[in-house]
Motif scaffolding. Structure first.
Motif, PDB file in Angstrom:
ATOM      1  N   GLN A   5      -4.875  -4.386  -0.464  1.00  0.00           N
ATOM      2  CA  GLN A   5      -3.584  -3.680  -0.532  1.00  0.00           C
ATOM      3  C   GLN A   5      -2.612  -4.433  -1.434  1.00  0.00           C
ATOM      4  O   GLN A   5      -1.910  -3.821  -2.252  1.00  0.00           O
ATOM      5  CB  GLN A   5      -3.007  -3.532   0.878  1.00  0.00           C
ATOM      6  CG  GLN A   5      -1.711  -2.740   0.912  1.00  0.00           C
ATOM      7  CD  GLN A   5      -1.188  -2.566   2.335  1.00  0.00           C
ATOM      8  OE1 GLN A   5      -1.755  -3.122   3.266  1.00  0.00           O
ATOM      9  NE2 GLN A   5      -0.152  -1.783   2.491  1.00  0.00           N
ATOM     10  N   LYS A   6      -2.586  -5.751  -1.313  1.00  0.00           N
ATOM     11  CA  LYS A   6      -1.678  -6.550  -2.115  1.00  0.00           C
ATOM     12  C   LYS A   6      -2.109  -6.538  -3.587  1.00  0.00           C
ATOM     13  O   LYS A   6      -1.288  -6.426  -4.507  1.00  0.00           O
ATOM     14  CB  LYS A   6      -1.644  -7.993  -1.575  1.00  0.00           C
ATOM     15  CG  LYS A   6      -0.571  -8.865  -2.201  1.00  0.00           C
ATOM     16  CD  LYS A   6       0.826  -8.415  -1.779  1.00  0.00           C
ATOM     17  CE  LYS A   6       1.903  -9.318  -2.317  1.00  0.00           C
ATOM     18  NZ  LYS A   6       3.248  -8.889  -1.940  1.00  0.00           N
ATOM     19  N   PHE A   7      -3.420  -6.629  -3.798  1.00  0.00           N
ATOM     20  CA  PHE A   7      -3.953  -6.692  -5.168  1.00  0.00           C
ATOM     21  C   PHE A   7      -3.719  -5.379  -5.909  1.00  0.00           C
ATOM     22  O   PHE A   7      -3.478  -5.371  -7.125  1.00  0.00           O
ATOM     23  CB  PHE A   7      -5.451  -7.008  -5.108  1.00  0.00           C
ATOM     24  CG  PHE A   7      -6.049  -7.348  -6.436  1.00  0.00           C
ATOM     25  CD1 PHE A   7      -5.899  -8.617  -6.977  1.00  0.00           C
ATOM     26  CD2 PHE A   7      -6.751  -6.396  -7.165  1.00  0.00           C
ATOM     27  CE1 PHE A   7      -6.456  -8.932  -8.212  1.00  0.00           C
ATOM     28  CE2 PHE A   7      -7.291  -6.702  -8.398  1.00  0.00           C
ATOM     29  CZ  PHE A   7      -7.160  -7.981  -8.922  1.00  0.00           C
ATOM     30  N   SER A   8      -3.769  -4.273  -5.204  1.00  0.00           N
ATOM     31  CA  SER A   8      -3.644  -2.971  -5.847  1.00  0.00           C
ATOM     32  C   SER A   8      -2.207  -2.538  -6.068  1.00  0.00           C
ATOM     33  O   SER A   8      -1.944  -1.600  -6.818  1.00  0.00           O
ATOM     34  CB  SER A   8      -4.379  -1.908  -5.028  1.00  0.00           C
ATOM     35  OG  SER A   8      -3.807  -1.826  -3.737  1.00  0.00           O
ATOM     36  N   THR A   9      -1.263  -3.161  -5.398  1.00  0.00           N
ATOM     37  CA  THR A   9       0.138  -2.718  -5.496  1.00  0.00           C
ATOM     38  C   THR A   9       1.063  -3.748  -6.119  1.00  0.00           C
ATOM     39  O   THR A   9       2.225  -3.454  -6.373  1.00  0.00           O
ATOM     40  CB  THR A   9       0.676  -2.381  -4.094  1.00  0.00           C
ATOM     41  OG1 THR A   9       0.577  -3.543  -3.262  1.00  0.00           O
ATOM     42  CG2 THR A   9      -0.113  -1.233  -3.470  1.00  0.00           C
ATOM     43  N   SER A  10       0.574  -4.994  -6.335  1.00  0.00           N
ATOM     44  CA  SER A  10       1.482  -6.031  -6.830  1.00  0.00           C
ATOM     45  C   SER A  10       0.726  -6.989  -7.733  1.00  0.00           C
ATOM     46  O   SER A  10      -0.496  -7.135  -7.647  1.00  0.00           O
ATOM     47  CB  SER A  10       2.109  -6.799  -5.659  1.00  0.00           C
ATOM     48  OG  SER A  10       2.901  -7.867  -6.130  1.00  0.00           O
ATOM     49  N   THR A  11       1.472  -7.617  -8.624  1.00  0.00           N
ATOM     50  CA  THR A  11       0.888  -8.622  -9.521  1.00  0.00           C
ATOM     51  C   THR A  11       1.191 -10.042  -9.079  1.00  0.00           C
ATOM     52  O   THR A  11       0.747 -10.999  -9.713  1.00  0.00           O
ATOM     53  CB  THR A  11       1.436  -8.409 -10.950  1.00  0.00           C
ATOM     54  OG1 THR A  11       2.859  -8.524 -10.926  1.00  0.00           O
ATOM     55  CG2 THR A  11       1.017  -7.038 -11.491  1.00  0.00           C
TER      56      THR A  11
END
Length: 958
Positions: free
Chosen positions: A74-80
């Motif tokens: 979830q973090k990888f797909s929505t934030s850099t």
């Protein structure tokens, strides 16, 4: 987020995805089919339960992996940008470690009991269908391995490799993070923890394999008895040679929970929680050996080897195993530097059931231990219902304890709340027996010994004994109350029987003094009847006159001869009746019992002996509670159920420790400090002197209250109170001498007998008298009852006089009357005299009944005298010293108006108990004046009153 960090996060994400898929395949292809069929045999069922637990641990591990994968994705797909909180294996490292530890611990348990071997034999059709799928998980070269080995490999290898992958990813992540980054320390810490986890997994798997191999090498009998899933082998004497002393074993096995000595097909097992390793033992089985002494609750033996290095390894492993067993958890990892240098505690808490022969056989002890023996607080219970709760020392009951002992053939218990010494009752205790009797007193070697009170509370046989005990029997001086008969026996005892001189007092007022032999009256005695008659001779227990005797009636007549009592014929006598009147009434009332038969020094020796024993022991703290009773520091749980023999518990301003008490004694030697100090300590049951006083108070009340309130016992009671004061002062001196000696101060000079008596009267008696005053003054009132009745009648007669008539009747000089204004009317004059005439002196004298201290009563007399003299001085207008001829009439006036009840009892109490230094002084003079007034009122007032009225009547007739 830099490139290195991004690559680390990506690698972690892929690893979690791959690992989660692997776990899913293991679950569907291996676990579910394997657990579909439950075995029918008992051993198979136990293994199946273990596999079910392993399945639960597996799914818990899978769940945290899935949670971590979802959070990363979830973090990888929505934030850099990534933060340390996004990586669960770092900030939730404790959670991951816990699940991995639980899984591999359970897995090792399965290995130990060969659960996978049992599972491989599962004949379930579903399991047979999936067996071929196992090969998909195996590496090249071991395709033909057994099913059990395949299960072992598949259920641990992927998971173990994944932990290694965590360490590699975290290491790369740490290298990619800048050195100044505050999160770098968290990553480094996590790397260390996962490194420890890898060591733990390796060690626990090795340990399980070694344990499994051990069970295969031992016979089925030993394996069935010893094999447990949680039990792991730590060391084997076949690998590290060591042997037990006296040929106890062929093999020594150290497990994580027990030390086992195997000999043939038998074994001895010792729980590590109650096992002590002594490496400093002086004795050895043989000079050339290096030994460890192993101490357990029921046995002591040696483990010996010829190599000091081997001894050192065994000692270290034993110590660490004991420490971990006591902590209830293994080290992490199992063998690491974390446990080095941490020796197991010598003192521990644990439960153990004794098996060997002896007084503790089959008893369960739960509590504190030291070097293999109960030591400290604990509970000891036997299967037959006996139990002991309290203090132990080196395996024996020692200190305060409560012991319950069931009574034979009764659903009741004897409850002992006592002090114990080396396994036996010694010192103060309270025993509540199942037969409705209660004992409060002292013990020695499990027997009642010294002063004690035994009371029967049953409705059928109520009684109370207060006195001396020896060897569990009534021996010496004591008081017995027979509540059914309404009698009290005061006297000597031997082996539970009245034996020697004794006094019996009844509720009706009859009392007698007699010699007893084994409860039977022998010889002649003296019997004092209700009507004040006195019989001297022989009589029965029913108080019937028999044999030779002398009966003196209240009017002074005497009948002397031989008496007999025949059924239906009443009292018969052959003797001489003397009707000459000797006016013996007063002498008969004054007859006192017990003075020559029971010297005051011989009474209550048991009480004094307890104090002397305490002082002679040096007032050691360990003996303090056994003397004073239950100390304030006794645990609250035990104190809730306790009653106290003359102990008042509460916030008392007295030091609790003996060393503080002795220190205060030294600090309060000066006279101005000593009085207040003694008053404080005598009111405290926690101070030895206070304890002594309260015990004496109990003894006094047991003798002279209730049935014992008999006027013929007054002299006994009065001399006892005086003796108490002397003994308490003597014991104070003994304590002070001991305190000075222990402090290294110069010792005080010993007082002579006269000085000691003066201090006892002047210092101690006023402080202790309130404790005995109610019973003592009652005896004085009964003793002087007839005199006080005459005095009261005289007061009533004098109250009929007006003030003027009374002053005139008493021949008080008119110039001393407080009345000078002759212009007042007659009514005004009478009113003034009634309200003001020596009123302050009268009110002052009435205060004599408000205090118990003879010295304060004498001070009241002096203030009364000063008030009389002050009033006269105002009347004559100058300082006026009253001569005796003027003082006595005025004093008579004040006494008559004060109307003090029981004035005779007050006067005699003052005279008997006042300080000898007051004899011949002002106080003595005033007391003599008061005595003269008292005697004049009771003997002469009526006669003078009648003569005065007769003269007045004659004058009117003329």
């Amino acid at each position: 987020m830099d490139m290195g960090t991004a690559e680390g996060i990506t690698s972690l994400l892929r690893a979690e995805e791959t690992f989660s898929a692997c776990l899913a395949r293991i679950d569907s292809i291996i676990l579910k089919p394997m657990l579909q069929a439950e075995p029918y045999d008992q051993k198979g069922k136990e293994n199946f339960k273990l596999l079910l637990l392993l399945n639960d641990r597996f799914h818990a591990l899978w769940d945290v992996t899935e949670d971590h994968h979802r959070a990363l994705w979830q973090k990888f797909s929505t934030s850099t940008s990534f933060h340390i909180q996004d990586i669960y294996i770092i900030w939730k490292a404790d959670l991951f470690l816990k699940h991995y530890i639980q899984y591999f611990t359970t897995f090792s348990n399965c290995v130990v009991v060969q659960s996978f071997d049992q599972a491989a034999k599962n004949k379930s059709e579903a399991w047979k269908h999936h067996k071929t799928a196992l090969k998909q998980f195996l590496t090249d070269g071991i395709q033909e391995t057994s099913v059990s080995l395949a299960l072992h490999t598949i259920l641990q290898k992927p998971i173990r490799e994944h932990v290694q992958q965590y360490s590699l990813i975290l290491t790369r992540l740490s290298e990619a993070t800048g050195k100044q980054c505050p999160e770098r320390d968290l990553i480094t810490s996590a790397i260390k923890e996962y490194a420890k986890l890898q060591s733990f997994i390796s060690q626990v798997l090795d340990e399980a394999s070694l344990t499994k191999a051990l069970w295969k090498s031992l016979g089925h009998k030993l394996t069935d008895a010893l094999c447990l899933p949680e039990r792991k082998l730590l060391e084997d004497s076949k690998n590290l040679p060591i042997f037990a002393s006296t040929g106890r074993s062929d093999q020594v096995l150290l497990f994580n929970d027990a030390l086992v000595l195997v000999q043939g097909s038998s074994f001895q097992s010792f729980d590590l929680k109650v096992l002590w390793v002594d490496a400093t033992c002086g004795e050895k089985p043989a000079p050339e050996l290096y030994s460890l002494r192993i101490i357990t609750p029921e046995d002591t033996f040696f483990l010996s080897t010829k190599e000091p290095q081997i001894r050192a390894v065994w000692r270290w492993k034993l110590s660490q195993a004991v420490r971990q067993a006591l902590n209830g958890k293994r080290d992490f990892p199992l063998w690491s530097k974390a446990g080095e240098g941490n020796e197991p505690p010598i003192c521990r808490c644990f439960k153990h059931i004794f098996q060997m022969e002896g007084r503790l056989k089959n008893a369960a002890y739960e509590g504190e231990w030291c070097w293999g023996k109960p030591h400290g607080k604990g509970t000891l219970k036997w299967p037959d219902g006996r139990n002991h709760v309290g203090d132990f020392k080196e395996g024996l009951e020692h200190g305060f304890g409560i012991c319950l002992i069931p009574r034979m053939s009764e659903d009741r218990f004897d409850c002992y709340k006592c002090h114990w010494f080396e396994g036996k009752m010694r010192g103060y205790g309270i025993c509540e027996y199942g037969n409705e009797m209660v004992y409060k007193g002292y013990f020695k070697d499990d027997l009642r010994q010294g002063f004690g009170i035994l009371e029967g509370t049953s409705a059928e046989h109520p009684f109370k004994y207060t006195g001396q005990w020896e060897n569990d029997k009534k021996n010496g001086y004591g008081v017995w109350d027979n509540k059914n008969r309404g009698e009290r026996y005061i006297g000597m005892w031997q082996d539970d029987h009245r034996h020697g001189e004794g006094i019996v007092v009844t509720q009706s007022g009859v009392c007698y003094q007699r010699t007893f032999h084994a409860d039977k009256m022998v010889g002649s005695g003296i019997l004092l009847l209700e009507d004040d008659s006195i019989y001297e001779g022989s009589f029965t227990e029913d108080l019937l006159f028999v044999g030779k005797g002398k009966l003196t009636f209240a009017n002074g007549f005497t009948l002397e001869g031989t008496f007999s009592n025949k059924s239906g014929q009443g009292l018969q006598t052959q003797g001489v009746l003397n009707t000459s009147s000797d006016q013996l009434g007063d002498r008969m009332i004054k007859v006192q019992l017990g003075l020559n038969k029971f010297p005051v020094e011989t009474r209550w020796r048991g009480i004094y002996d307890q104090f002397l024993g305490f002082v002679h022991s040096g007032c050691k703290e360990e003996t303090e509670e056994s003397f004073t009773g239950f100390h304030v520091q006794t645990s609250k749980e035990l104190r809730k159920s306790q009653e106290y023999l003359c102990c008042q518990r509460g916030a008392e301003d007295v030091p609790g420790k003996m060393e503080d008490i002795l220190e205060e004694l030294v600090q309060h030697r000066e006279l101005e400090l000593l009085q207040c100090y003694l008053q404080k300590v005598l009111n405290s049951s926690l101070h030895p002197l206070g304890k002594l006083l309260k015990t004496l108070t109990l003894a006094f009340q047991a003798t002279y209250s209730g049935t014992g309130a008999n006027r013929h016992l007054l002299s006994m009671a009065q001399e006892e109170v005086k003796h108490y004061a002397k003994k308490i002062w003597e014991f104070y001196q003994g304590l002070l001498h001991l305190a000075l000696e222990q402090k290294g101060h110069p010792l005080a000079e010993m007082e002579d007998a006269e000085t000691s008596n003066l201090n006892a009267y002047g210092m101690i008696l006023p402080l202790i008298l309130p404790c005995f005053y109610p019973e003592l003054f009652m005896l004085y009132m009964l003793y002087h009852e007839k005199e006080d009745d005459l005095y009261c009648q005289g007061i009533v007669d004098l109250s009929l006089f007006s003030d003027l008539k009374l002053l005139e009747f008493l021949d008080v000089q008119k110039h001393l009357w407080p009345l000078k204004d002759l212009t007042l009317t007659n009514n005004q004059r009478r009113s003034l005299i009634k309200d003001k005439c020596f009123l302050s002196a009268t009110e002052c004298l009435q205060k004599i009944i408000t205090t118990v201290d003879p010295r304060e009563k004498l001070e009241v007399l002096q203030k009364t005298y000063e008030e009389i003299e002050s009033t006269v001085s105002r009347v004559v207008g100058k300082d006026y010293k009253l001569p005796m001829d003027d003082l006595l009439p005025l004093f008579m006036y004040v006494v008559s108006r004060a109307s003090i009840q029981h004035l005779g009892a007050e006067i005699h109490l003052i005279r008997d108990l006042m300080n000898p230094t007051n004899e011949g002084g002002m106080y003595d003079f005033l007391l003599t004046a008061l005595e003269s007034c008292y005697e004049h009122i009771q003997k002469n007032i009526k006669l003078h009153h009648r003569e005065t009225w007769q003269s007045s009547r004659d004058s009117r007739r003329l």
